[in-house]
Design an enzyme around this catalytic site. Structure first.
Site, short mmCIF file in Angstrom:
data_model
loop_
_atom_site.label_atom_id
_atom_site.label_comp_id
_atom_site.label_asym_id
_atom_site.label_seq_id
_atom_site.Cartn_x
_atom_site.Cartn_y
_atom_site.Cartn_z
N TYR A 1 0.82 -1.21 0.00
CA TYR A 1 0.00 0.00 0.00
C TYR A 1 0.86 1.26 0.00
CZ TYR A 1 -3.29 3.64 1.28
OH TYR A 1 -4.03 4.79 1.28
N GLY B 1 -6.61 4.75 -0.62
CA GLY B 1 -7.96 4.71 -0.08
C GLY B 1 -8.73 3.54 -0.63
N HIS C 1 -5.60 15.61 -4.38
CA HIS C 1 -5.96 15.86 -2.99
C HIS C 1 -5.85 17.34 -2.61
CE1 HIS C 1 -6.03 11.60 -2.85
NE2 HIS C 1 -5.88 11.46 -1.54
N ASN D 1 -0.14 12.45 4.91
CA ASN D 1 -0.85 11.54 5.81
C ASN D 1 -0.54 11.82 7.27
OD1 ASN D 1 -2.55 9.46 6.37
ND2 ASN D 1 -1.41 7.91 5.23
N ARG E 1 -16.54 35.01 43.67
CA ARG E 1 -16.08 34.05 44.67
C ARG E 1 -15.56 32.76 44.04
NH1 ARG E 1 -20.27 31.25 48.23
NH2 ARG E 1 -21.52 32.95 47.39
#
Length: 515
Positions: free
Chosen positions: A56, A63, A86, A199, A288
């Protein structure tokens, strides 16, 4: 003064280094250790690329398209295409410091030796940062899973000499022209390199690191303005004493109480009651309980810093090259750890802004301000005083409450259901940046009101630290009590005074360093 140089090794980086590069233009260099690790991991990728088995990101699509094996003659095109396709961001440009942070953090992971990127590509990344070239990155395009894909793609596109970038002079030009002018050769990406440049969770992490730095200043500033409001309202400082906070041992609470007590030391205003008023047994919650609210936020900051430190030591990529020479797929690119704390910080910041606004409103209301004039006006009725400054503050608080809705609770599946759960961490980071800016403005309005309230307490002397704040604020061009005037410039100057850290700087010579 010589410009700072940040040297990247294989073990990550620090928040200080991120700030130095992103905001102050520090130079970046790669250590010999990093260059050696880059070369070793690249040798692993080259060996895998020569084999017929698909790996891969090396010899497959990406993807949902990872099922296709890509022949060697198409692999340069494959890496170039992933960057081009992309780089699909839309919307306004992202701030220069954010882009520099995400570029630097991607280089940090590349330098770890776990990505398989060649040393020459890493050197080009450093050269682009050092040349002051900032790729144009857009607001929308990251889902915070598989990394900040579109933002990082626009940065990788510039490394290839494509797309647009901002030069060191602030002018946007074609990236190729800017690289040529700086003497930088565009990169030609090889197996896995395009994927490795995209990535990572670098954008959301960079924004987290910068938000943490800004919020550190703002939480100290809020302790100061809470103390000033207490003083202007003639409240009691006894609720700040250490023994009360020791029995509920949250460290942030104790730190905030100690800061407020240090600011109020020597005050002639605390603990007084106006003639004709019933004695106050207790101050209102917004006075307070200031240390409890600000303290909880401080503890939230501490948790977020821990997450950021872990991420800064991480190598986020998929697949990764392990030390034993294996290349393994993983899910470390998922942004959930960062996204959660980004959302958590937005919640804490919204509540800090909310309690600060309540103190401002109390200062302006003659029925609750214990003798101060309505809206701190010079001639109430003729003058409106700070009435509308509180409107502005309320509008900012309202937006912060909307920004506190978590982005990380959402997920929209993508990539044909391969990426079926995403973090939305980039969106969480973007809204936190807006929230941090709003918080600075809210604190500035409280500062403006509280200092005016103190000055209107004639015959009573403020604490030395309060006096130092008032003097510094007036020296910065923010005027004190008087007839109505054009208010926006005063509020803008007060905002800059808080945001730049000058409020904290004004008190620390008197109080010592605030926690």
């Amino acid at each position: 003064m010589d410009m700072q140089t940040v040297v990247l090794g294989t073990s990550g980086t620090t928040s200080q280094d991120v700030i130095a590069v992103a905001r102050h233009g520090a130079r970046v260099e790669l250590s010999e250790e990093a260059v050696a690790a880059l070369a070793a991991s690249r040798a692993v990728v080259d060996a895998l690329a020569a084999k017929p088995e698909p790996v891969y990101g090396v010899s497959t699509g990406f993807g949902a398209l990872a099922t296709r094996h890509i022949d060697q003659e198409l692999r340069t095109q494959l890496q170039r295409n992933i960057v081009r396709s992309h780089a699909a961001g839309m919307g306004p440009r992202v701030e220069r410091e954010v882009v520099r942070a995400l570029m630097f953090l991607r280089l940090k992971t590349v330098a770890s030796g776990h990505t398989g990127v060649r040393p020459e590509v890493a050197r080009t990344m450093a050269d682009v940062l050092n040349a002051g070239i900032t790729p144009v990155v857009h607001e929308y395009g990251s889902l915070g899973c598989s990394g900040d894909l579109a933002p990082l793609s626009h940065c990788a596109l510039a490394l290839m000499g494509e797309g647009d970038a901002e030069g060191p002079d602030g002018v946007v030009k074609p990236a190729g022209e800017l690289l040529a002018a700086a003497g930088i050769e565009p990169v030609v990406l090889k197996e896995k390199e395009g994927l490795a440049l995209l990535n990572g969770t670098d954008g959301m992490l960079g924004m987290l690191v910068m938000a943490l730095a800004d919020l550190d200043v703002l939480y100290k500033s809020a302790d100061v303005t809470a103390a000033l409001s207490l003083e202007a309202l003639l409240g009691t400082e006894k609720v700040l004493e250490p023994e009360l906070h020791a029995i509920r041992p949250h460290p942030g609470q104790a730190a905030s109480a100690a800061n407020m007590l240090a600011v109020l030391k020597g005050s002639g205003l605390t603990g007084h009651f106006q003639a004709g008023e019933a004695p106050r047994v207790q101050d209102a919650y917004s006075i307070r309980c200031a240390p409890q609210v600000a303290g909880a936020g401080r503890d939230t900051l501490a948790h977020a810093r821990l997450v950021a430190e872990r991420e800064l030591a991480a190598a986020v990529d998929n697949p990764v090259v392990l030390g034993n020479g294996e290349v393994r797929s993983n899910g470390n690119f998922h942004g959930a750890p960062v996204a959660y704390v980004l959302d958590f910080l937005a919640i804490a910041a919204a509540d800090l802004g909310s309690i600060a606004e309540r103190r401002t409103d109390r200062l302006l209301d003659k029925n609750r301000s214990h003798g101060l004039p309505p809206f701190l006006a010079d001639d109430a009725g003729v003058d409106s005083g700070l009435m509308i400054a509180q409107y502005t503050q309320a509008a900012l608080v309202s937006e912060m409450k909307r920004l506190a809705v978590p982005a990380s609770a959402d997920s929209i599946p993508s990539s044909a259901m391969q990426e079926d759960h995403v973090s939305m961490g980039w969106s969480a980071a973007r809204k936190l940046r807006t929230a941090v800016g709003n918080l600075a403005r809210i604190i500035a309005v409280e500062l403006y009101a509280a200092t005016r309230g103190i000055e209107l307490r004639e015959g009573l002397s403020p604490a030395p630290a309060s006096r130092a704040v008032i003097d510094a604020l007036r020296a910065a061009g923010v005027e004190g009590p008087g007839p109505d005037r054009f208010l926006a410039p005063d509020l803008a100057a007060a905002d800059a005074f808080v945001r730049d850290g000058r409020l904290v700087a004004a008190v620390e010579p008197v109080t010592g360093p605030l926690a």
